[in-house]
Design an enzyme around this catalytic site. Sequence first.
Site, mmCIF file in Angstrom:
data_model
loop_
_atom_site.group_PDB
_atom_site.id
_atom_site.type_symbol
_atom_site.label_atom_id
_atom_site.label_comp_id
_atom_site.label_asym_id
_atom_site.label_seq_id
_atom_site.Cartn_x
_atom_site.Cartn_y
_atom_site.Cartn_z
ATOM 1 N N LYS A 159 97.008 30.384 -26.994
ATOM 2 C CA LYS A 159 96.432 31.109 -25.863
ATOM 3 C C LYS A 159 97.602 31.847 -25.216
ATOM 4 O O LYS A 159 98.236 31.349 -24.283
ATOM 5 C CB LYS A 159 95.786 30.093 -24.914
ATOM 6 C CG LYS A 159 94.754 30.670 -23.986
ATOM 7 C CD LYS A 159 93.947 29.551 -23.346
ATOM 8 C CE LYS A 159 93.220 30.030 -22.108
ATOM 9 N NZ LYS A 159 92.182 31.016 -22.357
HETATM 10 N N1 PPE Z 1 87.594 32.199 -26.184
HETATM 11 C C1 PPE Z 1 88.441 32.934 -25.431
HETATM 12 C C2 PPE Z 1 88.912 34.231 -25.938
HETATM 13 C C3 PPE Z 1 88.868 32.418 -24.198
HETATM 14 O O1 PPE Z 1 89.714 33.127 -23.454
HETATM 15 C C4 PPE Z 1 88.370 31.186 -23.731
HETATM 16 C C5 PPE Z 1 88.805 30.638 -22.393
HETATM 17 C C6 PPE Z 1 87.482 30.467 -24.551
HETATM 18 C C7 PPE Z 1 87.123 31.005 -25.775
HETATM 19 C C8 PPE Z 1 86.956 29.117 -24.159
HETATM 20 O O2 PPE Z 1 87.975 28.147 -24.205
HETATM 21 P P1 PPE Z 1 87.998 26.842 -23.276
HETATM 22 O O3 PPE Z 1 88.214 27.324 -21.886
HETATM 23 O O4 PPE Z 1 89.117 26.067 -23.807
HETATM 24 O O5 PPE Z 1 86.684 26.176 -23.425
HETATM 25 N N2 PPE Z 1 89.032 31.599 -21.378
HETATM 26 C C9 PPE Z 1 89.754 31.220 -20.188
HETATM 27 C C10 PPE Z 1 90.244 32.420 -19.420
HETATM 28 C C11 PPE Z 1 89.232 33.247 -18.732
HETATM 29 C C12 PPE Z 1 89.849 34.323 -17.873
HETATM 30 O O6 PPE Z 1 89.154 35.332 -17.612
HETATM 31 O O7 PPE Z 1 91.001 34.182 -17.436
HETATM 32 C C13 PPE Z 1 88.966 30.241 -19.329
HETATM 33 O O8 PPE Z 1 87.741 30.115 -19.469
HETATM 34 O O9 PPE Z 1 89.592 29.577 -18.505
#
Ligand code: PPE
Length: 308
Positions: A159
Amino acid sequence: MPIAQVDKIWMDGELVDWQDATIHVLSHAVHYGSGVFEGIRAYDTARGPAVWQLDEHLKRLFRSAKLYHLEVPFSREALTQATKDVIAANGLEACYVRPLLLRGYGEMGVNPLDAPVNVVIAVWPWGAYLGEDALDHGVRIKVSSWRRNSQNSLPAAAKATGQYINSVLAKVESLKAGYDEAIMLNEAGMVTDGSGENVFIVRDHVLTTPPIAAGCLDGITRGSVIALARDLGYEVQEENLVRTDLYNADECFFTGTAAEITPIREVDDRVVGEGHRGPVTKELQGAFFAATKGENDRYLHWLTFVND
Ligand code: PPE
């Protein structure tokens, strides 16, 4: 969405005033996207604020750092304590938590290895990611014309701040076209994820989500929802999906820390299922929010209580 400012941010080992948590404009990460970060939520429980899946998020943060040869000057235990401290210092019951490791000020040029590392944990109240209505009524999304960064260009296993410029292309395209969010396909045309969410479909009571190898983030909420759904008796498979699988699903929803479980009611102007939140999505939301609020003993080990 404007940030709801609080008092303190944890930065490089101490709590500093919100407005003092600054870096220089010539910091490496500002120019080259050389940071890695996490998004975590803390929920209001009967035992005070509790951080959801903190261990999993910090493990992913360290995996992201490893990929980019970024040495983290704190242990996972120290960052766990720092997360608790910054939530307590701000007196928050529920909040979003944003740990960030960035290459700081002192060196220019692409090589990041000699730049110092700054470590930040910020917290603030953050409501429903895709709008107040979204959790109940669902969102309208568009399959983006932009492809998801491929595994051998910007690996989805990390990330990293820089890779989000890909999500920005897709997000802005979808907003300007009048949709709430985008989903990106990989170069082979398989579904990956949203600009900030993983995606699931439900068809004939079976849940399907793309495999990590498709190029989606290894979402922590995705993992929680797979476990919760299986515990509720659903079959869950990790299989490739094409865009028409989204159109033809009985139900479709996003998962993510910020988005939690958000129903998708339309994809590319095709109504999904009944066009509103479906029963399986609703059941999973109920199980998820009960677990995050500490109301189900079975999942207490996924919570780190701030006051313990
Ligand atoms: N895909 C992407 C591209 C992504 O950024 C997130 C989290 C997820 C899937 C889901 O992952 P998880 O949070 O581990 O379940 N995106 C983060 C950032 C959002 C933002 O706008 O900043 C979040 O949800 O915290």
